[in-house]
Write a protein that holds these residues in place. Sequence first.
Motif, PDB file in Angstrom:
ATOM      1  N   ASN A 404       0.851  -1.183   0.000  1.00 38.06           N
ATOM      2  CA  ASN A 404       0.000   0.000   0.000  1.00 38.06           C
ATOM      3  C   ASN A 404       0.892   1.239   0.000  1.00 38.06           C
ATOM      4  OD1 ASN A 404      -2.786  -1.247   0.369  1.00 38.06           O
ATOM      5  ND2 ASN A 404      -1.654  -2.174   2.063  1.00 38.06           N
ATOM      6  N   SER A 406       0.210   4.284  -0.864  1.00 32.18           N
ATOM      7  CA  SER A 406      -0.534   5.375  -0.243  1.00 32.18           C
ATOM      8  C   SER A 406      -1.970   4.923  -0.099  1.00 32.18           C
ATOM      9  CB  SER A 406      -0.442   6.647  -1.097  1.00 32.18           C
ATOM     10  OG  SER A 406      -1.095   6.457  -2.344  1.00 32.18           O
ATOM     11  N   GLU A 407      -2.831   5.805   0.364  1.00 36.12           N
ATOM     12  CA  GLU A 407      -4.238   5.434   0.482  1.00 36.12           C
ATOM     13  C   GLU A 407      -4.864   5.169  -0.883  1.00 36.12           C
ATOM     14  OE1 GLU A 407      -6.503   8.171   2.718  1.00 36.12           O
ATOM     15  OE2 GLU A 407      -5.370   7.915   4.583  1.00 36.12           O
ATOM     16  N   GLU A 408      -4.293   5.769  -1.915  1.00 42.68           N
ATOM     17  CA  GLU A 408      -4.878   5.621  -3.252  1.00 42.68           C
ATOM     18  C   GLU A 408      -4.165   4.582  -4.114  1.00 42.68           C
ATOM     19  OE1 GLU A 408      -3.729   8.606  -2.135  1.00 42.68           O
ATOM     20  OE2 GLU A 408      -5.654   9.460  -1.464  1.00 42.68           O
ATOM     21  N   ARG A 410      -1.837   1.115  -4.842  1.00 39.40           N
ATOM     22  CA  ARG A 410      -1.450  -0.204  -4.341  1.00 39.40           C
ATOM     23  C   ARG A 410      -0.729  -0.969  -5.445  1.00 39.40           C
ATOM     24  NH1 ARG A 410      -5.995   1.519  -2.538  1.00 39.40           N
ATOM     25  NH2 ARG A 410      -7.254   0.777  -4.289  1.00 39.40           N
TER      26      ARG A 410
END
Length: 732
Positions: A404, A406-408, A410
């Motif tokens: 992951n 970042s949050e956006e 993967r």
Amino acid sequence: MNVRILFATTMLAGGLATATMAQEATSIGEVVVTAQKRAENVQEVPISMEVVSAQTIEDFHSDTFRQLSVPNVNVGNIGGNDVIYIRGFGSPSQNYSFDQAVSLYVDGVYAGRSRQFMAPFFDLQRVEVLRGPQGALFGKNTAAGAISIISAMPTREFEGSVTGVYNFDEKGPGAWGYVSGPITDSLGIRLAAKLLDKDGYVENLGQNGRDEVTNKQALVRGILRYEPNDVFDYTGKVEYSQAIQLGNATVAGPVTGGQQPKLTRFTTDGPLGEAGFDTFSWNVAGTGNLQVGDLTLVSVSGFSWFKAKHVNDFDQTNPAGGVFPHTVSNNYPERFQQWSQEFRLQSPGGERLDWIVGAYYDNQQYMVDQYNHYGIAGLGQFTMYSHFKQQAESWSVFGQGTFNVSEELRLLGSLRYSHTSKRGDFTTKSLRGPFPFRPITSARDNISEGNVDPSITVQYDVAPRIMVYATYGQGSKSGGFVSNTYGTTNATFTFKPEKSENFEAGVKSTLADGRLVLNAAVYKTSFEDLQVSTYNSNVQSYIVGNAAEASSTGIEGSAVWNPIRNLTVTANGAYQDVKYDDYPGAQCLATQPISECNPTVPASVAANNLKGYPLPNISKWSGTLRVQYVAELPNGLNLTTMLAANGRSKHFNSDDQSIEYGLQEGYTKLDGRIELAPADGPWHVALVGTNLTDEITTSGSFRLPAPIAPVTRALYWVEPGRNVAIEAGVKF
């Protein structure tokens, strides 16, 4: 009604829904899947997949894969074996020992043969259809895709249901139901059963007008779930099924003038026994989960056994003034046994790096006998026999990780190494004859092979509830042996493994405050050493081997829309272009001129190359549409109306791709359901109709030549026509 009408109907349904947008609409519920061995929202899984709910299957009494209705997924049938094709690729049914390129998993247990589960669509949670190679987590022979079936589990509260149905066209009743609930605070149970006793849809004039294929099924399933604490749980399942069918769905037709299937045939019982299918199977599975700190150790154990017999009597037609002697029949007794074990260790999820590692092992034993009887005018009666047995062992290690970033963003990567060993023996002899057209041969060989299947995926959330992904993956399917082709020798006994690779990009989106789901994917899937089996009518035998290269390019899309309260529109569509990229030494096609390929000249066949030609059993277009509306009536009653359509464009379903007898024209089939039930649902009554326009279609065809037949003719495996049924059920 053709497939173009289906897409026009889709647009009409959307327009009608738009006209009534003023009413309050509701959001679409989340669909949870386990395609990546974790419980996830399907909209967050970077795989082109369709999820068929248990309710969808029950609404139209879907008993077989041919009724599944998923675009770019179709089922072929020649010789009585259902073969699943995804994106144009599957393993032909004529060679009984083929492992399937589309693997079936039932509650996590691999099932490589269609007869292991004769009634898989019963008392389920859902069916997950994964398109494209699934080399890592569904790694056993998933070169084209995988289908995962998940059974309904024991419930924490006591409940049950019973449903009965009577079929008017196929003349017979059916009933199914379950009871579920706790035995103790830590032990739950679910017991389910299904009984079916239907007549067929083809009238056999040689059997006093008997309707064929009759279908008698009995299935019993028991599931225990033990959950003493939050650290450990174990679920065990035992299932027994019996399927007995009388008669065949093969009908005769002319070899010119296009396909002309009918719903009548003429056969009498031959020397190999009464035509039909008998299958008995046991399946046992156990899944345990153990928390080891923050990690989870998963164990999936399976045992599968079946015994089957399949007798074909090919339609001779009813001649004027008499009855033809019984000229062509075959009989295939089978036995199969498999046990398997998988272990997985996985991280808790939601961390910077999520991962799964595991190992898998299975052991299989398979045997098939083949009896072929021919009565040839002027030559006499002949019976040939072959015996094939195979022992197979496979193991693999695998892993998948999700980083992951970042949050956006993967990044996903996976790798699986698989090793397969097989030993095969094949013998033939003449029981009555000797048969003048096929030699007496035998063969024996061993294979040992390893395959590596990697994949990598980039997944990015471009906006809240809108995800795009791009993936590259490889898949493989083990090599094997020719099991039921007379004349097989050591030189032709063994075929190589096939390998696939897939490039795919897709988008998954949830829009309009959750009332609209739109998904799409584009892909290119290529196969190397594609395993094939084609019927050569000049030698009256199937030729099994490897084609060099083939590829499929296409686009898939799906939509679920709740435009207004109580109205749901679901649409799926796909386009694919599937062709051989290189296929030297291929059997001649009926569409090829003699100057290009002469089937009677071996040198001409050896020089033949089908590069650029389409594969059989493949439609360029396919689609489904389902519209459901719930009308709220007085006294707390609901009237639910459903209309479903599924269609596909024209396709060849004969190996030689004959335009005259091997081309199934495009079609659309309509299903409908009207159900009355209280809003809280303790009972219901429904009227159900399938194939309402009575489209008569075929799932396979080939030419039966002279002198094997008195007159050369086409044979079709004809599919069911219209069926209307009444249904009633109670829940408690």
